[in-house]
Design a protein around this motif. Structure first.
Motif, PDB file in Angstrom:
ATOM      1  N   LEU A   1       0.774  -1.388   0.081  1.00  0.00           N
ATOM      2  CA  LEU A   1       0.078   0.124  -0.294  1.00  0.00           C
ATOM      3  C   LEU A   1       0.803   1.723   0.345  1.00  0.00           C
ATOM      4  N   GLN A   2       1.736   1.207   0.693  1.00  0.00           N
ATOM      5  CA  GLN A   2       2.938   2.676   0.571  1.00  0.00           C
ATOM      6  C   GLN A   2       3.362   2.613  -0.449  1.00  0.00           C
TER       7      GLN A   2
ATOM      8  N   LYS B   1       2.257   6.040  -2.783  1.00  0.00           N
ATOM      9  CA  LYS B   1       4.098   6.453  -3.103  1.00  0.00           C
ATOM     10  C   LYS B   1       4.225   6.632  -4.689  1.00  0.00           C
ATOM     11  N   ARG B   2       4.095   5.414  -4.921  1.00  0.00           N
ATOM     12  CA  ARG B   2       3.944   5.947  -6.889  1.00  0.00           C
ATOM     13  C   ARG B   2       2.541   6.549  -7.682  1.00  0.00           C
ATOM     14  N   GLN B   3       1.761   6.583  -6.565  1.00  0.00           N
ATOM     15  CA  GLN B   3       0.740   8.000  -7.246  1.00  0.00           C
ATOM     16  C   GLN B   3       1.475   9.702  -6.621  1.00  0.00           C
ATOM     17  N   GLY B   4       2.026   9.653  -5.783  1.00  0.00           N
ATOM     18  CA  GLY B   4       2.679  11.072  -5.492  1.00  0.00           C
ATOM     19  C   GLY B   4       1.888  11.170  -4.473  1.00  0.00           C
ATOM     20  N   LEU B   5       0.954  10.438  -3.621  1.00  0.00           N
ATOM     21  CA  LEU B   5       0.807  10.843  -2.325  1.00  0.00           C
ATOM     22  C   LEU B   5       1.359  10.916  -1.191  1.00  0.00           C
TER      23      LEU B   5
ATOM     24  N   ALA C   1      -9.699   4.051  -1.929  1.00  0.00           N
ATOM     25  CA  ALA C   1      -8.765   5.643  -1.856  1.00  0.00           C
ATOM     26  C   ALA C   1      -7.612   5.036  -2.935  1.00  0.00           C
ATOM     27  N   LEU C   2      -7.064   4.116  -3.323  1.00  0.00           N
ATOM     28  CA  LEU C   2      -5.768   4.137  -4.484  1.00  0.00           C
ATOM     29  C   LEU C   2      -6.278   3.560  -5.458  1.00  0.00           C
ATOM     30  N   GLY C   3      -6.997   2.911  -6.003  1.00  0.00           N
ATOM     31  CA  GLY C   3      -7.736   3.013  -6.932  1.00  0.00           C
ATOM     32  C   GLY C   3      -7.795   1.028  -6.887  1.00  0.00           C
TER      33      GLY C   3
END
Length: 122
Positions: free
Chosen positions: A54-55, A59-63, A100-102
């Motif tokens: 999940l982390q 991070k991949r999504q820039g959140l 939330a992360l899809g």
């Protein structure tokens, strides 16, 4: 046989459309899509692996943790605990973070296979 015009998402900018001329072409591209989906999955067997996955996706999504928490309707401390592999995280919290992360859950048997064979694909 008539040609089918199908949009394909390539990672390079060379082309975004492909003309498929046979069922073999369609089967080949279906196999490629399956392998790509398979390569983007990871086995998760404990809370630490889930938290790390999940982390990585966050991070991949820039959140930031705070941004993800707002998106999921949770507190930043909750995101931190889940990413840290807290073993008693509530299942509903996990699903809210994943939504939330899809992301979604797909269950598969632990069969020991690491890569699908071509025979498995067809």
């Amino acid at each position: 046989m008539s040609a089918a015009f199908v949009g394909i998402g390539f990672s390079s900018a060379l082309a975004d459309k492909v003309i498929l001329s046979s069922n073999a072409d369609i089967a080949f591209l279906s196999a490629i899509a399956y392998i790509q989906r398979w390569r983007n999955t990871m086995p998760i067997r404990d809370p630490q692996q889930l938290g790390a996955a999940l982390q990585r996706e966050r991070k991949r999504q820039g959140l930031t943790q705070t941004q993800l928490a707002e998106k999921a309707g949770l507190r930043q401390q909750t995101i931190s605990a889940v990413e840290g592999g807290k073993p008693r995280s509530e299942l509903q919290v996990i699903f809210e973070i994943m939504a939330a992360l899809g992301l979604e859950v797909a269950l598969s048997p632990r069969d020991g296979k690491t890569t699908p064979s071509l025979e498995d694909l067809f």
